[in-house]
Enzyme design. Structure first.
Site, PDB file in Angstrom:
ATOM      1  N   CYS B  50       0.839  -1.271  -0.027  1.00  0.00           N
ATOM      2  CA  CYS B  50       0.050  -0.060   0.048  1.00  0.00           C
ATOM      3  C   CYS B  50       0.767   1.252   0.062  1.00  0.00           C
ATOM      4  O   CYS B  50       0.390   2.564  -0.235  1.00  0.00           O
ATOM      5  CB  CYS B  50      -0.920   0.057   1.284  1.00  0.00           C
ATOM      6  SG  CYS B  50      -0.246  -0.400   2.732  1.00  0.00           S
ATOM      7  N   GLY B 190     -17.619   4.049  27.174  1.00  0.00           N
ATOM      8  CA  GLY B 190     -17.894   4.991  26.153  1.00  0.00           C
ATOM      9  C   GLY B 190     -17.459   4.391  24.568  1.00  0.00           C
ATOM     10  O   GLY B 190     -17.005   3.206  24.567  1.00  0.00           O
TER      11      GLY B 190
END
Lengths: 288, 439
Positions: B50, B190
């Site tokens: 990549c 959270g």
């Protein structure tokens, strides 16, 4: 001459320790092979030495404190070697086991009497050996618990530092050290208890036969018996703490270290300090 | 022999260009086949990740592709206009190709310094080229050395030690505290992006159970569904803390949501089991005094960042020694490569010269003795051939042995020089210095 022989394998373990310490600066994978190879070589030489002792005396080499500590160091070295091979190579097992092995060998070679100082026969000899074997097995477990405790404390100290310190080597995870410590403590207590119990019974039978000073019996006020009782109590507290949630972690590890120190004192401290005892070689006035 | 590496990387080209030039898994084989067909007699390896797309080529000086030929091929193969990528191309010639590949394999050219993936990607690129018969003796030597050097650099410099992102540092810490994870419970407080990212890394440890606590139960359920976890209402936070071994807290609360006294009670209920708390919320979700408790390791996001920075600075310290290793290894590899090439050429010259002499003398002999039968001629030709091989056996062995010996990089091996003189062969071509990077 005997110390020269001991120096052969102690020196090899010493070299293995030096190679292990070199992991801080040397990153070659050959270092691991050198460390394991030297430890294995030292262990093999020690095996030959102990086999020779057994061959010469015609009995298992656990009949004197010297021989017992030598066998203890031999078993600890073997366990250390196993862990070095079994655990990931980055984990510095040798940092903790090799100094322990060297300490036991050097302590035995320089401070502990060689002779058994006794002339047991028949059932007394058999139960005396069983007594020694149980205590030896308990000591192996206690040594392992001690090494795991040190690893735990070092790792916890490292993880509490900010930023987390890098030593140039890895330690086992807290959970792993805790597991080894727990297993070793749980195994050590019954083994030590059995060993001490056999010793007490053996001594009681011998005292009944001939009374203190004339038989192989050791009276209850003997420093060896008193320190053994103290050691048993410390191990009992340690086992209790091991199963008390509030004492898990640092407290248990500190207690393990104290228990190991007590064990070392009971085993060889009385002789090394030349305290008056009727147990083992001191009875015959044998000196290191 | 000429070597060329041509391509783009994360420094020279934006992601769109890299994506357009990429040889994905499905196109890599076709690309290698097309390269072999377009430039016969040359060797090729294509490294496509990549962050970089590079074509490595090696071949005889008169037949090896140059930069223009290779960029034309890339343009044609990908169906791209030349000007869409030409300005982003970076090329290396000869010795510089070897040095560049060694730096790539050692991850000195990576986006994340010292990352470990690139070595596997180089190995895979080489393996694909071998499978497609695109790699030959030159790239066998160069790529095998690159893999060895990549490993050596990591071993000698510790370049791969310590993670560089907050999330991966958290995973490292988890491994320092716990041995196994199948029996552990991870609690995420959270449902923010940071918790999600950390969970993504922790998921690789295969924890036994994942709990998500959030004030908004719907969001907790969404995150839980994504990670095969279990959503827990915020009111049951204490129970979740009791169950959890590893806690990641990422709320946006203005004040700590877990106080010291509260966690002391939690820890008592947990029977004082080991706990790792990663408080990556700003401001803190956990009272910092909780970190002083026995059996509890508490890290704030600043601790994790400091750890990552320390790891990065440790890796940077390894760059200089790594470059020294690479420089040494590049010179050794390229010299060995040239020497192998010289030796190969010398052996060919030696064989050709001996063949010429043998054939000339046989022809002379057969003309002067026309009465010889075909069988006699065949026997004499066979004897002459055996004689030639026996005479040349030791010089050939000496040349092969000399080719594998270390020697100064700029001078031909004395044995090779001696054989040239003794057999009256042409001098070896003077080695050209490796061309520098072209941009």
């Amino acid at each position: 001459m005997d110390r020269l022989k001991i120096l052969c394998f102690a020196g090899t373990y010493g070299l293995a320790l030096a190679v292990e310490l070199a992991r801080v600066v040397v990153r070659s994978p050959l270092r691991w092979y050198a460390g394991v190879g030297l430890t294995a070589l030292g262990w093999l030489v020690q095996t030959v030495y102990l086999a020779n002792l057994a061959w010469t005396s015609g009995a298992l080499p656990v009949t004197s404190p010297f021989e017992s500590v030598m066998v203890l160091s031999w078993v600890v070295a073997l366990i250390g070697l196993y862990l070095m091979v079994q655990w990931p190579r980055r984990v510095a097992v040798g940092f903790f086991t090799l100094p322990l092995v060297l300490g036991l060998i050097c302590g035995a070679a320089w401070f502990i009497p060689r002779s058994t100082g006794r002339d047991w026969e028949g059932a007394t000899a058999f139960w005396g050996t069983v007594h020694g074997m149980f205590l030896l097995a308990g000591a192996v477990c206690a040594s392992l618990a001690f090494a795991a405790g040190l690893m735990y404390l070092a790792q916890m100290r490292r993880l509490k530092s900010r930023p987390v310190k890098k030593f140039g080597f890895s330690l086992p995870s807290l959970e792993q050290s805790e597991r080894v410590n727990r297993g070793a403590v749980v195994a050590a207590f019954p083994l030590l208890t059995a060993g001490l119990l056999i010793g007490v019974l053996l001594s009681a039978v011998e005292l009944r036969k001939g009374g203190a000073g004339t038989s192989h019996g050791v009276p209850w006020y003997d420093p060896k018996v008193l320190s053994a009782g103290g050691m048993w109590l410390v191990f009992a507290v340690l086992l209790h703490a091991r199963f008390r949630p509030s004492m898990r972690g640092r407290t248990v590890m500190m207690l393990t270290i104290a228990a190991f120190a007590f064990l070392v004192f009971t085993w060889v401290g009385v002789e090394a300090l030349r305290l008056p005892t009727a147990h083992g070689p001191a009875r015959a006035g044998v000196t290191p | 022999m000429r070597l060329l590496a041509l391509g783009v990387d994360h420094r020279s080209a934006p992601a769109t260009v890299r994506e357009a030039l990429a040889f994905g898994d499905s196109r890599l084989g076709a690309g290698l086949d097309a390269l072999r067909e377009s430039f016969p007699g040359n060797e090729f390896v294509v490294l496509s990740t990549c962050n970089r797309v590079e074509v490595y080529a090696a071949g005889p000086a008169d037949a090896a592709p140059d930069v223009d030929a290779l960029s034309d091929f890339i343009s044609e193969f990908h169906g791209l206009r030349h000007d869409a990528f030409a300005s982003h191309l970076v090329g290396y010639h000869d010795e510089a190709v070897v040095g560049h590949l060694f730096r790539v394999a050692s991850s000195l050219e990576s986006l994340v310094l010292g990352e470990g993936q690139i070595l596997g990607q180089v190995r895979e690129a080489y393996r694909s080229a071998v499978d497609r018969k695109a790699a030959g003796p030159v790239f066998h030597a160069v790529f095998q050395n690159a893999l060895r050097v990549g490993k050596l650099v990591r071993e000698k410099t510790g370049m791969d030690q310590g993670k560089l992102s907050v999330a991966s540092v958290a995973v490292d810490l988890a491994r320092e505290v716990f041995d196994t994870f199948a029996d552990k419970t991870v609690l995420v407080i959270g449902a923010g992006k940071m918790g999600d990212l950390t969970l993504q890394h922790l998921k690789a440890l295969n924890p036994g159970r994942i709990l998500i606590v959030n004030r908004n139960l719907g969001r907790a359920e969404a995150v839980a569904a994504r990670w095969q976890g279990q959503a827990v209402p915020f009111e049951r936070l204490n129970q979740a803390l009791i169950d959890a071994d590893l806690v990641i807290s990422t709320t946006a609360a203005a004040e700590p949501i877990v106080t010291h006294d509260q966690y002391v009670r939690v820890q008592r209920a947990r029977r004082n089991r080991l706990a790792l708390i990663l408080d990556i919320a700003i401001p803190r979700d956990f009272d910092p005094r909780i970190g002083d408790l026995d059996q509890v390791a508490l890290y704030h996001v600043d601790d994790l960042r400091a750890q990552a920075e320390q790891n990065l600075s440790r890796r940077r310290k390894g760059v200089e020694p790594a470059l020294q290793i690479i420089e040494r290894e590049t010179a050794a590899c390229y010299t060995a490569l040239r020497r192998q090439q010289d030796a190969g050429m010398l052996l060919r010259q030696l064989g050709d010269r001996a063949d010429q002499v043998r054939e000339r003398e046989l022809e002379f002999l057969f003309q002067s003795l026309p009465q010889l039968t075909e069988a006699d001629r065949a026997a004499i030709a066979h004897m002459a051939s055996r004689l030639q091989n026996q005479f040349l056996h030791h010089p050939r062995a000496a040349v092969r042995s000399a080719a594998s010996e270390p020697a100064p990089p700029d001078a031909p091996h004395p044995v090779l020089t001696a054989v040239r003189h003794l057999f009256g062969l042409a001098d070896a071509p003077v080695p050209k210095p490796g061309l520098k990077k072209i941009t």
